[in-house]
Design an enzyme around this catalytic site. Structure first.
Site, PDB file in Angstrom:
ATOM      1  N   TYR A   1       0.381  -1.175   0.245  1.00  0.00           N
ATOM      2  CA  TYR A   1       0.153  -0.130  -0.080  1.00  0.00           C
ATOM      3  C   TYR A   1       0.850   0.697   0.194  1.00  0.00           C
ATOM      4  O   TYR A   1      -0.100   2.209  -0.309  1.00  0.00           O
ATOM      5  CB  TYR A   1      -0.931   0.209   1.331  1.00  0.00           C
ATOM      6  CG  TYR A   1      -2.295  -0.656   1.192  1.00  0.00           C
ATOM      7  CD1 TYR A   1      -2.519  -2.131   0.818  1.00  0.00           C
ATOM      8  CD2 TYR A   1      -3.026  -0.377   1.786  1.00  0.00           C
ATOM      9  CE1 TYR A   1      -3.836  -2.212   0.223  1.00  0.00           C
ATOM     10  CE2 TYR A   1      -4.674  -0.889   1.882  1.00  0.00           C
ATOM     11  CZ  TYR A   1      -4.587  -2.136   0.993  1.00  0.00           C
ATOM     12  OH  TYR A   1      -5.912  -2.569   1.434  1.00  0.00           O
TER      13      TYR A   1
ATOM     14  N   LYS B   1       3.902 -15.057   1.967  1.00  0.00           N
ATOM     15  CA  LYS B   1       3.494 -16.078   0.525  1.00  0.00           C
ATOM     16  C   LYS B   1       5.018 -15.784   0.110  1.00  0.00           C
ATOM     17  O   LYS B   1       6.075 -15.549  -0.712  1.00  0.00           O
ATOM     18  CB  LYS B   1       2.877 -14.766  -0.847  1.00  0.00           C
ATOM     19  CG  LYS B   1       3.058 -15.045  -2.035  1.00  0.00           C
ATOM     20  CD  LYS B   1       1.631 -15.967  -2.162  1.00  0.00           C
ATOM     21  CE  LYS B   1       1.925 -17.421  -3.293  1.00  0.00           C
ATOM     22  NZ  LYS B   1       1.332 -18.589  -3.383  1.00  0.00           N
TER      23      LYS B   1
ATOM     24  N   ASP C   1      -2.707 -17.831  -0.245  1.00  0.00           N
ATOM     25  CA  ASP C   1      -3.392 -18.574  -0.967  1.00  0.00           C
ATOM     26  C   ASP C   1      -4.190 -20.032   0.093  1.00  0.00           C
ATOM     27  O   ASP C   1      -5.478 -20.381   0.412  1.00  0.00           O
ATOM     28  CB  ASP C   1      -3.016 -19.546  -2.241  1.00  0.00           C
ATOM     29  CG  ASP C   1      -1.939 -19.848  -2.775  1.00  0.00           C
ATOM     30  OD1 ASP C   1      -1.152 -20.023  -1.061  1.00  0.00           O
ATOM     31  OD2 ASP C   1      -1.070 -20.547  -2.980  1.00  0.00           O
TER      32      ASP C   1
ATOM     33  N   ASP D   1      -6.637  -7.244   4.486  1.00  0.00           N
ATOM     34  CA  ASP D   1      -7.790  -6.099   3.576  1.00  0.00           C
ATOM     35  C   ASP D   1      -8.262  -7.470   3.611  1.00  0.00           C
ATOM     36  O   ASP D   1      -9.467  -7.287   3.791  1.00  0.00           O
ATOM     37  CB  ASP D   1      -7.279  -5.093   2.888  1.00  0.00           C
ATOM     38  CG  ASP D   1      -8.182  -5.026   2.356  1.00  0.00           C
ATOM     39  OD1 ASP D   1      -9.058  -4.592   3.293  1.00  0.00           O
ATOM     40  OD2 ASP D   1      -8.354  -4.697   1.118  1.00  0.00           O
TER      41      ASP D   1
ATOM     42  N   ASP E   1     -11.983  -9.007   5.065  1.00  0.00           N
ATOM     43  CA  ASP E   1     -13.570  -9.850   4.138  1.00  0.00           C
ATOM     44  C   ASP E   1     -13.779 -10.714   4.145  1.00  0.00           C
ATOM     45  O   ASP E   1     -14.982 -10.584   4.281  1.00  0.00           O
ATOM     46  CB  ASP E   1     -13.604  -8.409   3.145  1.00  0.00           C
ATOM     47  CG  ASP E   1     -13.516  -7.181   3.156  1.00  0.00           C
ATOM     48  OD1 ASP E   1     -13.554  -6.545   3.864  1.00  0.00           O
ATOM     49  OD2 ASP E   1     -14.119  -6.852   2.369  1.00  0.00           O
TER      50      ASP E   1
END
Ligand SMILES: NC(=O)c1ccc[n+]([C@@H]2O[C@H](COP(=O)([O-])OP(=O)(O)OC[C@H]3O[C@@H](n4cnc5c(N)ncnc54)[C@H](O)[C@@H]3O)[C@@H](O)[C@H]2O)c1
Ligand SMILES: CC(C)[C@H](C(=O)O)[C@@H](O)C(=O)O
Ligand SMILES: [Mg+2]
Length: 360
Positions: free
Chosen positions: A141, A192, A224, A248, A252
């Protein structure tokens, strides 16, 4: 002693849900004598419309001075494409980074009354209580260089930079280990590391911290797989720590396990535990003005604010109990509505929490 709270309602459903959270805050203030002093400020689209910029100096100044900040939600189609107000130095990302709010705590708790509102079968989610600890002021970000540039062949290329320094990883790691120590003593670090060097270092630092927290069991998972495991067997998780973008997305995902993103509060804390509190959801332009947004994520964020920053655990407990009571009574906004429950709008839901608080 008075406690100053900066209220930033924001855009679209932001002011609708905030109005209900403010009623709840005023009610606990009267009941517990908290001495809350609420003041209002502008952020996001509302600030662009009024002042031309998404994070006015006046907002930042007040944000630095108050004891805590409560944010509704910002952004939406009216501004997203024109002003790019979400750039790192501006708007929501600007206030997070300028205040050093690096630790974003996103609890995903399934209220037992909402088992049938979850996307998953009740036996998979019943009793769910996960805490996602998301790094909030670094990673892709904020990494430089970033932008859109023209290549020699004439086409354009968009690019961002994913980076984390050791100290950034260490401070969010410590927050997560501390949180796990107070909860179920399990910490899963999500990365990752099979592809991205920034997360190879992330994993290394988490391992380096682990011996300081021998009571916490640390595990690692690729993002993943974590996304899959979250919807397959969510109760295996206690605390999850991860970077800005993965956090983020995973928060959700976790939101839907609890029935709706309209139920998920969050705290964004600095190194001293001062913070900004906000629901995990956005400004929901698709339902704005219809009076059907769920205000509970914002009300529960206000409870987190009382607990973590304003030192009023009693008032926070009372709000959470009132929310539970209202759900017991079968009241549901459309996002958590199911057969046999009573459909209500934003205001009715907020006022039911106020009534439940008054009758406790
Ligand atoms: N913290 C924030 O201020 C924040 C967070 C996320 C997104 N945003 C911004 O919000 C805008 C809209 O983003 P989006 O549509 O991708 O995400 P969103 O979270 O606003 O909405 C996603 C879906 O969830 C529903 N939803 C969200 N909150 C709800 C609530 N309280 N009650 C019932 N339903 C709810 C919406 O109706 C929509 O269908 C964008 O400009 C985005 O950048 C802001
Ligand atoms: C609006 C956006 C910048 C924000 C984020 O990605 O941090 C939001 O999605 C959130 O989850 O708070
Ligand atoms: Mg988000």
């Amino acid at each position: 002693m008075s406690k100053k709270v900066l209220v930033l309602p924001g855009d679209y459903i932001g002011p609708e849900i905030m109005a209900e959270a403010v009623k709840v805050l005023n009610t606990v203030d009267a009941r517990f004598g908290l001495g809350l002093e609420l003041e209002y400020g502008l952020l996001g689209g509302a600030a662009i419309d009024e002042t031309g910029v998404p994070l006015p100096d006046a907002t930042l100044e007040r944000a630095r001075e108050v004891d805590a900040i409560l944010l509704g939600a910002v952004g939406g189609p009216k501004w997203d494409n024109v002003e790019r107000h979400l750039r790192p130095e501006r708007g929501l990302l600007g206030i997070r980074s300028q205040l050093g709010l690096f630790a974003n705590l996103r609890p995903a708790i399934l209220y037992p009354q909402l088992a049938d509102a979850s996307s998953l079968k009740p036996e998979i989610v019943s009793g769910l209580d996960i805490l996602i600890v998301r790094e909030l002021t670094g990673g892709i970000y904020f990494g430089e260089p970033r932008g859109i540039r023209e290549l020699e062949n004439g086409e354009r290329e968009g690019y961002n930079t994913y980076k984390y320094s050791e100290s950034e990883i260490r401070r969010i790691g410590r927050q997560a280990f501390e949180a796990a120590r107070k909860r179920g003593k399990k910490l899963c670090s999500v990365d990752k590391a099979n592809v991205l060097e920034a997360t190879v270092l992330w994993r290394e630092i988490m391992d380096e911290l682990a011996p300081e927290y021998p009571d916490v069991e640390l595990s690692h998972m690729y993002v993943d797989n974590a996304a899959m495991q979250l919807v397959m067997r969510p109760k295996q998780f206690d605390v999850v720590v991860t970077g800005n973008m993965f956090g983020d997305i995973l928060s959700d995902t976790a939101a839907m396990l609890t029935g709706s993103i309209g139920m998920l509060p969050s705290a964004s804390l600095d190194k001293d535990g001062r913070g900004m509190y906000e629901p995990c959801h956005g400004s929901a332009p698709d339902i704005a003005g219809e009076g059907k947004a769920n205000p509970l994520a914002t009300i529960l964020s206000a409870a987190m604010m009382l607990r973590y920053t304003l030192g009023s655990a009693e008032a926070a407990d009372a709000i959470e109990a009132a929310v539970s009571k209202v759900l017991d009574a079968g009241l549901r906004t459309p996002d958590i509505h199911s057969e046999g429950t009573h459909l209500v709008g934003t205001v009715e839901m907020g006022e039911a929490v106020v009534t439940a608080l008054a009758s406790e």
